[in-house]
Design an enzyme around this catalytic site. Structure first.
Site, short mmCIF file in Angstrom:
data_model
loop_
_atom_site.label_atom_id
_atom_site.label_comp_id
_atom_site.label_asym_id
_atom_site.label_seq_id
_atom_site.Cartn_x
_atom_site.Cartn_y
_atom_site.Cartn_z
N CYS A 112 0.67 -1.19 0.13
CA CYS A 112 0.15 0.05 -0.01
C CYS A 112 1.06 1.24 0.02
O CYS A 112 1.47 1.44 -0.90
CB CYS A 112 -0.96 -0.13 0.98
N GLN B 8 3.51 2.72 -2.81
CA GLN B 8 3.36 3.97 -3.44
C GLN B 8 4.61 4.83 -3.36
O GLN B 8 5.15 5.47 -4.30
CB GLN B 8 2.25 4.86 -2.77
N HIS C 58 -3.64 -5.19 0.60
CA HIS C 58 -2.95 -5.59 1.58
C HIS C 58 -3.03 -7.17 1.61
O HIS C 58 -3.95 -7.82 2.31
CB HIS C 58 -3.46 -5.23 2.88
N GLU D 184 -1.42 -9.38 3.25
CA GLU D 184 -1.48 -10.15 4.63
C GLU D 184 -2.89 -10.32 5.03
O GLU D 184 -2.76 -11.42 6.10
CB GLU D 184 -0.52 -9.10 5.46
N1 GLN Z 1 -1.77 6.65 2.72
C1 GLN Z 1 -2.06 6.09 1.72
C2 GLN Z 1 -3.34 6.07 1.00
O1 GLN Z 1 -4.10 6.51 1.78
C3 GLN Z 1 -1.73 4.39 1.94
C4 GLN Z 1 -2.58 3.79 3.02
C5 GLN Z 1 -2.22 2.61 3.44
O2 GLN Z 1 -0.95 2.40 3.47
N2 GLN Z 1 -3.34 1.77 4.00
O3 GLN Z 1 -3.70 5.84 -0.13
#
Ligand code: GLN
Length: 558
Positions: free
Chosen positions: A402, A406, A528, A530
């Protein structure tokens, strides 16, 4: 209030002395005892805080937020609703132990209960009456419990874990509600299990039972007599401590259960079974005795033992002071380590202080893989980006989850594309290269609770990618929790330098995963994985990551 579920049995789990002593694992293990005997189960967790759900809580205080596959619209009154998919981390434990996906309505909070009662009052649901904790709040609690029981298929046994510790002011209405429930269903259909801490005082070489006696007395003062007492302690409970607890707490000795620290938590149901707890529960609840089938679970437990090939996995991030902040990730790594017959040693790297490249390279010399963690906001981000750049340059296996995926892409934009100052607009709204930006559907949203892109979604995997070979499938389902996403017009330009898109959402608009073509293993995912990993069924992405780490270690050492 009851429509069906007439035969459902109840197990109520309360906590004494301290919170955080493993009540969740105990509850999941109790559920397992019924599953061993072929009975179906469902689990409720009650969190007495006033939040509607834990989605906005700081993970350092409460641990990770667990995300369910299904989303639920909680509608306290007709024209008012909240979307819930973010629930307490204990549900991760429940899913991993029982193998059953939970529904968000199984996490009941005081926030939900009071909202229903108060908004209901404005609608006129209680016309003429004074609205009170008893009976209106307690009725609402019971009706929520029955809603979970009556959801098809109706379970044989419903377990209810009450969060916090007996005596907490905010948990009182819940304890009163389960006392009433016991009156209504009859004492032979409900078992009260009290989980307490029995401290061992080294200087005198003795277990101390007084805190347990006090917490049981508090329970009794509320009209609740525990049927079973589960004693958390650092070692096996002594005979004399067990006898004392039985005598003072008014339970037979065989119902005082020892729950010492163990290294493999999945072993707990077997420890309970060994002490006869399964049979005690079945007898108490007047269920037909079936012989327990524990063999397949024992095999899973065994798979966690005896591996000495250690892999060091770096986890750079900002929530490193509480390992529960990344509970599901830690567990997914453990499942994958059992499958790959390795031992994973997590190396937390706190990136708020340790953020420059030189210091990170130093930290990462003995590392076999980098797992870049999920998260939000600005703190610790530069260090995470630098760690990802090092993984690209030094060809260290990399898995970005996530936010981690990014920020890994931001690292590629900066260090390989040379787009200076490239960033996510979550951190730098004015960057010249906004490679990560808000999802369009998020632009008009201001409220923070339950408003992210949440829950299970279909993921389309691009054929010919590494990700495709890992899953062996073009369509999978994964769980999401985000507001931002990778922006295609930038990602497309990264292709010439080797960063390719390996998955999209169903519409083809949201990039769900990227990978590096010329790297031994470098994958960033928007979801995710996991949350879908289970003991004995490790997630393929985590398994592939550890296999790549093994290979990297072999090369590093030669
Ligand atoms: N902050 C990022 C977003 O909102 C990633 C969120 C996360 O890692 N769950 O897209």
């Amino acid at each position: 209030m009851r429509s069906s579920g007439e035969n459902t049995r109840f197990v109520i789990v309360t906590g004494g002395v301290l919170s955080g002593i493993g009540k969740g694992v105990t509850t999941a293990s109790l559920a397992k005892l019924f599953q061993f005997r072929g009975y179906s189960i469902r689990i409720i967790k009650i969190d007495p805080y006033l939040n509607i759900d834990p989605g906005t809580l700081n993970p350092i205080e409460h641990g990770e937020v667990f995300v369910t596959d299904q989303t639920w619209t909680f509608q306290p009154v007709n024209d008012f609703s909240f979307r819930i998919s973010e629930i307490d981390l204990d549900f991760g434990t429940y899913e991993r132990f029982t193998g059953i996906d939970v529904h968000p309505s199984q996490n009941i909070t005081s926030g939900q209960i009071y909202t229903s009662v108060i908004l209901g009052e404005r609608k006129g649901s209680f016309l003429g009456r004074t609205v009170q904790i008893i009976p209106h709040v307690t009725d609402q609690i019971k009706s929520r419990i029955w809603d979970v029981v009556n959801k098809q298929p109706i379970p044989d046994v419903l377990l209810v874990e009450i969060g916090g510790t007996v005596g907490d002011i905010e948990a009182m209405p819940f304890l009163e509600a389960v006392r009433q429930l016991a009156r209504e269903v009859g004492r032979d259909r409900i078992a009260f299990v009290h989980v307490t801490l029995v401290p061992y005082i080294h200087s005198v070489g003795e277990f101390k039972t007084k805190p347990t006696q006090h917490s049981v007395r508090t329970l009794q003062g509320l009209g609740l007599q525990p049927d079973i007492i589960v004693c958390r302690a650092e070692a096996e409970l002594s005979r004399s401590a067990r006898d004392k607890i039985a005598l003072f707490c008014n339970v037979p000795e065989e119902r005082v259960i020892s729950n010492p620290d163990i290294s493999i938590i999945y072993k707990l149901p077997l420890n309970f079974e060994k002490q006869g707890l399964g049979d005690v529960l079945i007898k108490h609840l007047h269920l037909e005795p079936h012989s327990p089938e524990t063999e397949s679970w024992a095999k899973i437990v065994e798979s966690f033992q005896g591996h000495n090939k250690t892999l060091v996995i770096a986890m750079p991030g900002k929530y490193t002071s509480l390992s529960d902040s990344y509970k599901s990730i830690n567990d997914a790594l453990a499942h994958a380590s059992a499958e790959t017959k390795t031992k994973v040693q997590i190396k937390w790297i706190e990136t708020e202080q340790n953020c420059d490249t030189e210091c990170l390279i130093d930290y990462m010399t003995d590392v076999d893989g980098v797992l870049l963690t999920p998260g939000f906001g600005e703190r610790g981000v530069e260090g995470m980006i630098n760690a990802a750049s090092i993984s690209i340059e030094q060809r260290i296996p990399f898995l970005g989850i996530c936010y981690g995926g990014q920020l890994g892409t931001v690292a590629f934009a900066r260090s390989v594309m040379h787009w200076e100052g490239a960033h996510s607009t979550e951190v730098d709204p004015h960057t010249l290269y906004p490679v990560v930006d808000l999802l369009d559907e998020q632009r008009a949203i201001e409220d923070k609770g339950g408003t992210m892109r949440l829950g299970g979604q279909e993921v389309k995997i691009v054929e010919g990618t590494r990700l495709h070979s890992i899953y062996g499938s073009s369509l999978v389902r994964e769980r999401f929790r985000h507001r931002y996403h990778l922006i295609a017009r930038y990602i497309d330009r990264m292709k010439e330098k080797g960063l390719i898109i390996s998955a999209y959402d169903e519409s083809g608009h949201i990039i769900n995963a990227v990978e590096l073509e010329k790297h031994p293993f470098w994958i960033g995912v928007q979801y995710h994985p996991e949350f879908n990993s289970r003991p004995g069924q490790a997630h393929p992405l985590y398994v592939a990551f550890l296999r790549a780490a093994m290979e990297y270690k072999r090369m590093r050492e030669n």
